[in-house]
Motif scaffolding. Structure first.
Motif, mmCIF file in Angstrom:
data_model
loop_
_atom_site.group_PDB
_atom_site.id
_atom_site.type_symbol
_atom_site.label_atom_id
_atom_site.label_comp_id
_atom_site.label_asym_id
_atom_site.label_seq_id
_atom_site.Cartn_x
_atom_site.Cartn_y
_atom_site.Cartn_z
ATOM 1 N N ALA A 197 0.832 -1.209 0.000
ATOM 2 C CA ALA A 197 0.000 0.000 0.000
ATOM 3 C C ALA A 197 0.860 1.250 0.000
ATOM 4 C CB ALA A 197 -0.934 -0.006 1.214
ATOM 5 N N ILE A 198 1.918 1.252 0.823
ATOM 6 C CA ILE A 198 2.674 2.509 0.976
ATOM 7 C C ILE A 198 3.939 2.542 0.115
ATOM 8 C CG2 ILE A 198 1.761 2.864 3.298
ATOM 9 C CD1 ILE A 198 4.536 2.109 4.404
ATOM 10 N N GLY A 199 4.228 1.414 -0.539
ATOM 11 C CA GLY A 199 5.380 1.409 -1.441
ATOM 12 C C GLY A 199 6.723 1.344 -0.732
ATOM 13 N N ARG A 200 6.710 0.977 0.530
ATOM 14 C CA ARG A 200 7.964 0.809 1.266
ATOM 15 C C ARG A 200 7.851 -0.427 2.150
ATOM 16 N NH1 ARG A 200 11.036 5.730 1.835
ATOM 17 N NH2 ARG A 200 9.892 7.449 0.880
ATOM 18 N N TRP A 201 8.963 -1.081 2.386
ATOM 19 C CA TRP A 201 8.928 -2.270 3.231
ATOM 20 C C TRP A 201 8.688 -1.892 4.681
ATOM 21 C CZ3 TRP A 201 8.045 -6.664 1.169
ATOM 22 C CH2 TRP A 201 8.536 -6.983 -0.107
ATOM 23 N N VAL A 202 7.756 -2.597 5.290
ATOM 24 C CA VAL A 202 7.597 -2.505 6.749
ATOM 25 C C VAL A 202 7.738 -3.929 7.295
ATOM 26 C CG1 VAL A 202 6.223 -0.414 6.984
ATOM 27 C CG2 VAL A 202 5.081 -2.542 6.393
ATOM 28 N N HIS A 203 8.538 -4.049 8.334
ATOM 29 C CA HIS A 203 8.873 -5.388 8.825
ATOM 30 C C HIS A 203 8.647 -5.579 10.314
ATOM 31 C CE1 HIS A 203 11.649 -5.796 5.116
ATOM 32 N NE2 HIS A 203 10.519 -6.419 4.911
ATOM 33 N N HIS A 204 8.022 -4.602 10.956
ATOM 34 C CA HIS A 204 7.902 -4.700 12.412
ATOM 35 C C HIS A 204 6.455 -4.856 12.842
ATOM 36 C CE1 HIS A 204 11.930 -3.044 11.979
ATOM 37 N NE2 HIS A 204 12.176 -3.612 13.146
ATOM 38 N N TYR A 205 6.273 -5.780 13.757
ATOM 39 C CA TYR A 205 4.942 -6.019 14.317
ATOM 40 C C TYR A 205 4.837 -5.266 15.643
ATOM 41 C CZ TYR A 205 5.019 -10.141 11.225
ATOM 42 O OH TYR A 205 5.087 -11.000 10.155
ATOM 43 N N PRO A 206 3.679 -4.717 15.991
ATOM 44 C CA PRO A 206 2.552 -4.452 15.106
ATOM 45 C C PRO A 206 2.759 -3.135 14.370
ATOM 46 C CG PRO A 206 1.984 -3.793 17.338
ATOM 47 C CD PRO A 206 3.406 -4.314 17.386
ATOM 48 N N LEU A 207 1.997 -2.934 13.318
ATOM 49 C CA LEU A 207 2.157 -1.726 12.504
ATOM 50 C C LEU A 207 1.319 -0.590 13.090
ATOM 51 C CD1 LEU A 207 2.346 -3.295 8.975
ATOM 52 C CD2 LEU A 207 4.179 -2.146 10.230
ATOM 53 N N THR A 208 1.842 -0.041 14.153
ATOM 54 C CA THR A 208 1.180 1.106 14.771
ATOM 55 C C THR A 208 1.285 2.297 13.813
ATOM 56 O OG1 THR A 208 3.273 1.672 15.786
ATOM 57 C CG2 THR A 208 1.768 0.342 17.099
ATOM 58 N N PRO A 209 0.413 3.291 13.971
ATOM 59 C CA PRO A 209 0.502 4.481 13.111
ATOM 60 C C PRO A 209 1.909 5.081 13.137
ATOM 61 C CG PRO A 209 -1.533 4.524 14.382
ATOM 62 C CD PRO A 209 -0.754 3.341 14.877
ATOM 63 N N GLU A 210 2.522 5.070 14.304
ATOM 64 C CA GLU A 210 3.862 5.632 14.438
ATOM 65 C C GLU A 210 4.844 4.904 13.522
ATOM 66 O OE1 GLU A 210 5.238 4.945 18.358
ATOM 67 O OE2 GLU A 210 6.872 6.420 18.221
ATOM 68 N N ARG A 211 4.789 3.587 13.525
ATOM 69 C CA ARG A 211 5.726 2.820 12.693
ATOM 70 C C ARG A 211 5.463 3.058 11.212
ATOM 71 N NH1 ARG A 211 5.757 -2.045 16.426
ATOM 72 N NH2 ARG A 211 7.684 -1.748 17.591
ATOM 73 N N ILE A 212 4.189 3.167 10.858
ATOM 74 C CA ILE A 212 3.860 3.389 9.451
ATOM 75 C C ILE A 212 4.358 4.761 9.009
ATOM 76 C CG2 ILE A 212 1.924 3.762 7.856
ATOM 77 C CD1 ILE A 212 0.537 1.391 9.219
ATOM 78 N N LEU A 213 4.176 5.763 9.866
ATOM 79 C CA LEU A 213 4.657 7.109 9.509
ATOM 80 C C LEU A 213 6.177 7.116 9.389
ATOM 81 C CD1 LEU A 213 2.285 9.374 11.642
ATOM 82 C CD2 LEU A 213 2.235 8.987 9.165
ATOM 83 N N MET A 214 6.841 6.381 10.281
ATOM 84 C CA MET A 214 8.308 6.306 10.190
ATOM 85 C C MET A 214 8.730 5.682 8.868
ATOM 86 S SD MET A 214 9.443 5.157 14.006
ATOM 87 C CE MET A 214 11.206 5.191 13.719
ATOM 88 N N ALA A 215 8.035 4.624 8.496
ATOM 89 C CA ALA A 215 8.369 3.965 7.224
ATOM 90 C C ALA A 215 8.142 4.919 6.061
ATOM 91 C CB ALA A 215 7.534 2.700 7.055
#
Lengths: 757, 194
Positions: free
Chosen positions: A731-749
């Protein structure tokens, strides 16, 4: 042969339904006994400390207090694998470790007494991370575990118990690879299964060594066996199981609580109830193990795996009874989804100063794969392979095989699951929605949608042994003697259904004994999706055996051969002349007929569930919404339609899909406290946030079962979490690898920063 | 230990009315709490003896431990999970968050009282929960059913959103939500969204 059934596959009310909806069902905490006392536990405020001194006189003098036990007052009962964890120890190893046990006339007094025990601690440094724990100067939790690494050896699975996957030639495999990916990936958010009913036990000790325990657990008979070993084979344990208010694996094992209650009953001579508060449940009962891999995979452009190499580390907390078993099964389950000729996967279990890990749905495989699939995804991206095609290619098929938990190679003799993977993909609309790696399915202003897919298969559907008796009575009723309790799957009703089907009588004529280890034979319990195949097979075999004896008896009475006869609705009839029949009453009132059935373990089959997810990410706020889930599985034959549907819907909770979205225990990695050990701060999904779930179930008959069925309930939670990471990455076009995907982690990614944790 | 007078503003018993605001524990011990539970009247003594209601007792505790109505479940014991939901004067309340001494004169309905007292017939909600297997382990079910009862008393034909809002305080870990929604839809005629 196409058989018609009167009960199998029919929508029927659960046998316990009336009790549940009227509040009559007696869960553990609803039981009361005359003179019953209540227990409480004083717990350590330090993650690592030595108890230098204790003064319990003030607690003992509090009116209503009957016993206060410290490490000096209890026998050397030990648990853990290997068994190095004392029931009460001079050393405490996590915030919440038991320091003293109190018996009192009511719970309030017992809890008050915990505040009146003076404890002098020598505080030791704690360690809360797997890297830190292995450093040479790290605090040591046990003298028996140098470097905090748990000594391997899982006696229950035999001498070759699986703790690594080593075969072929990985060097050559990497030479043959066209793409390689490598890295460190984890599933370390230790989600908590949190069944609504808190764990507890009621114990009655009778001298010299008889212990009766009332439990509300997942595996009542196994409690007897576990406690027998924990008490150094000195205690004769009888278990009486009742309805279990949720488990999700966790209540398969609660030896500590059972021992606390037993010791307090022993000290007071009275029945004693000990039930954890919700805070204790969250902070001190077992969690999902934390998993981290350092690994490398090689792949051909067509998705063929050429090599898998790496180390799998598991943070088990301050000890574990079952982590080695989870490692064994996890290693097996990875092979089921990733068939490959060349392996060098090693494992290491590490102790840290947090509460212990235990069993949760997914049992090792979910833990390993949630870390492993993101690594595989990187290779798939390089090879430009659709993950659906990769999963179809690499999931075990007839002709394949795997090393299972006992270290033995099994040639797979189940069905080809590619059909159901394809069916699920179609129902989800995978081909339309999949736009390629790191490509969103749709973009609407700041909102972006993405899709992901995950899979799980498990050869524990035939794990361990089961035994059952089925007893027939002259009034045409039957009783199943089996040490199973209902923990939500509806399987009690299904055993009754299976027996009624074999005997061709109404389900209302069949009942099940209480789960009392004194009157039932051995039963491993419903776990690992084994309920349908393993327990079902034992119960069916017992019914068949009883039926055989019945027909033999009636053949003599009717001067015919048993094979000439059959039975239906309480009559034995002549197959060639159904009107010639004799009621079971002819058995005579002074007789019962007992059949015996046993299931021997069979690891040559697996189940399979594939989950497709679609998410929407708000790139301005980082909020992640799970829109839709399609679960697809092939169960051979549906035994219980609503029960199956319920189990599959369970994919969200109990440390399942939501462990990728918001579920986690937040550990203060400096002080060792779990910061969200209550149901307000531990996030859970409410009715207002339900995604659409569609369950696609195929029925390809499986000849291994009397009714061609295979179990699937346990694994519903397992394919989803890594699918969420995949969907959000797309969806965001970048790898995210950390559980859970809190809003903070998504914004960082989105900002291109490396997320922590 | 909290003083019952602090929350005794709505108590109607004679003893308490005649007690002076500064009255001590002696008077409190003689006081009674009157509860109508499932159509039955209970006059409960307040005090520290085992058979009495301690001022610290929650309604959930009194229902379960004093009146033996264990159908009301306790889980979080801090108002987060909805397992202890009962009806008080027709509205859903969390019985773990109310002190029994606050409930004087109240009419309480628990899961045990939901059947028709004369005929023993199940409430339609109970029937629908059975019909739709709207539970798995069943521990949250009494709370779910009581929340549903309160919802339907207020909104006999709730929208899907009203149903979800009405049950949003009920924690279920097995994920029986979907079957619960089906069970309620079947009662209210509301068409489900797929």
């Amino acid at each position: 042969m196409d058989e018609t059934f009167r009960h199998i596959g029919k929508k029927k009310a659960r046998v316990d339904a009336l009790d549940i909806v009227t509040g009559k069902a007696k869960f553990l905490n609803d039981l009361k006994f005359p003179e019953m006392l209540h227990g409480a536990v004083l717990r350590s405020p330090h993650p690592h400390a030595l108890i230098k001194d204790m003064d319990k006189t003030e607690a003992e003098s509090l009116p209503g207090v009957r016993a206060v036990l410290t490490w000096k007052d209890v026998p050397d009962w030990r648990g853990g694998t290997p068994r190095y964890t004392r029931i009460l120890d001079q050393k405490v190893r996590y915030v919440g470790d038991a320091v003293a046990l109190i018996a009192a006339e009511d719970e309030e007094i017992a809890r008050e007494a915990t505040k009146r025990i003076r404890v002098e601690y020598e505080i030791l440094p704690g360690v809360f991370d797997m890297d830190e724990a292995q450093k040479p100067d790290a605090p040591q939790l046990y003298e028996q575990f140098p470097g905090n690494v748990v000594t391997p050896g899982m006696p229950f699975f035999g001498p070759k118990s699986l703790r690594e996957v080593v075969m072929g030639n990985v060097e050559k495999g990497f030479q043959d690879a066209e793409v390689i990916s490598e890295g460190i990936f984890g599933y370390e958010n230790i989600p908590n299964p949190i069944p609504l009913e808190s764990p507890g036990a009621i114990a009655l000790w009778e001298e010299p060594n008889h212990l009766t325990l009332w439990v509300s657990n997942q595996a009542s008979y196994m409690d007897k066996i576990t406690l027998f070993h924990v008490t150094n084979r000195t205690v004769n344990v009888r278990i009486i199981g009742g309805p279990c208010g949720g488990s999700f694996g966790s209540k398969f094992m609660s030896w500590q609580i059972q021992c606390y209650a037993a010791l307090l009953s022993r000290a007071t001579g009275k029945p004693l109830k000990l039930v954890l508060t919700k805070e204790e449940h969250l902070a001190t009962f077992t969690l999902r193990p934390a998993s981290r891999i350092h690994a490398k995979v090689g792949m051909k452009k067509d998705g063929t795996l050429t090599a898998i190499q790496g180390e799998w580390w598991i943070d088990t907390g301050y000890y574990s009874m079952t982590t080695q078993a989870q490692v064994a099964v996890g290693c097996g389950e990875l092979q089921i989804m990733a068939q490959c000729s060349n392996w060098d996967l090693r494992t290491k279990i590490i102790c840290t100063n947090r509460n212990a890990s235990g069993i949760v749905r997914g049992f090792g495989g979910q833990e390993l794969k949630c870390a492993f699939i993101p690594l595989l995804s990187l290779a798939m991206e390089k090879a430009e392979i659709d993950p659906l095609e990769f999963l179809k290619k690499n999931f075990v098929q007839p002709g394949g095989g795997y090393f299972w938990r006992d270290g033995i190679w099994y040639d797979y003799r189940g069905i080809d699951y590619r059909k159901v993977m394809e069916e699920g993909a179609e129902r989800f609309g995978w081909r339309e929605k999949w736009k390629g790696w790191l490509k969103p399915t749709a973009v609407n202003g700041p909102k972006r949608r993405g899709v992901g897919v995950g899979i799980h298969g498990n050869a524990d559907i035939g794990e361990d042994a089961s035994e059952a008796y089925v007893r027939l009575y002259p009034d045409a009723t039957a009783t199943i003697h089996s040490c199973v309790t209902e923990h939500g799957t509806g399987q009690i009703t299904n055993y009754i259904r299976m027996v009624a089907e074999v005997l061709k009588i109404p389900m209302e004529w069949v009942s099940l004994t209480p789960a009392d280890s004194m009157m039932t034979p051995y039963e491993f319990g419903p776990a690992g999706s084994r309920g349908t195949y393993a327990i079902g097979a034992a119960v069916i075999a017992a019914a068949e055996d009883a039926k055989k004896t019945l027909l033999e008896l009636f053949a003599k009475k009717m001067s015919l051969q048993p094979q000439d006869l059959d039975t239906e609705d309480g009559f034995v009839f002549v197959k060639a002349r159904p009107d010639k029949r004799l009621s079971w009453k002819a058995m005579s009132v002074d007789r019962t007929i007992t059949g015996y059935g046993r299931f021997e373990p069979d690891y040559s089959l697996t189940n399979c569930m594939i989950s497709f997810v679609e998410v929407e990410v708000d790139t301005e706020t980082g909020k992640l919404i799970l829109l839709r889930v399609v679960n697809a599985t092939d169960v051979g034959r549906i035994i219980d339609p609503p029960g199956l549907e319920n189990q599959l819907n369970g994919c969200l909770g109990s440390g399942g899909i939501d462990s990728a979205i918001f579920e986690e225990m937040v550990l203060d990695r400096k002080r060792g406290y779990l910061l969200n050990a209550n149901l307000i701060d531990y996030k859970w999904r409410s009715f207002l946030e339900l995604p659409v779930i569609k369950n696609v179930v195929l029925e390809t008959p499986m000849p291994t079962h009397r009714f061609q069925a295979v179990g699937v309930g346990e694994i519903a939670t397992s394919p989803g979490p890594s699918a969420i990471l995949m969907a959000v990455s797309n969806a965001i076009g970048r790898w995210v690898h950390h559980y859970p995907l809190t809003p903070e982690r998504i914004l960082m990614a989105l900002r291109g920063e490396e997320a922590q944790g | 230990m909290s003083n019952p007078y602090h929350c005794g503003y709505n108590l109607h018993s004679k003893t308490l009315h005649t007690a002076s605001p500064g009255g001590g524990l002696k008077k409190t011990r003689q006081s009674k709490i009157r509860l109508h539970v499932n159509g039955k009247l209970h006059d409960l003594e307040v005090g520290d003896k085992p058979h009495q209601i301690k001022p610290s007792h929650t309604l959930a505790h009194t229902l379960r431990e004093t009146l033996g109505l264990t159908g009301t479940k306790l889980s979080c014991d801090e108002g987060a999970c909805g397992a202890c939901t009962v009806l008080m004067d027709g509205k859903a309340v969390l019985s773990c968050m109310l002190l029994t001494v606050e409930c004087h004169g109240k009419t309480i309905l628990t899961i045990e009282g939901l059947r028709n007292p004369e005929t023993g017939e199940l409430d339609p909600i109970q029937k629908s929960f059975i019909e739709h297997t709207a539970f798995q382990c069943g521990f949250c079910t009494p709370g779910m059913i009581m929340s549903t009862k309160a919802l339907l008393l207020k909104h006999p034909h709730p929208s899907e959103e009203q149903v979800k809002e009405g049950l949003s305080g009920n924690f279920c870990r097995c994920i029986s939500h979907y079957h619960v929604l089906e069970a309620i839809r079947a009662l209210t005629g509301e068409k489900g969204h797929s």
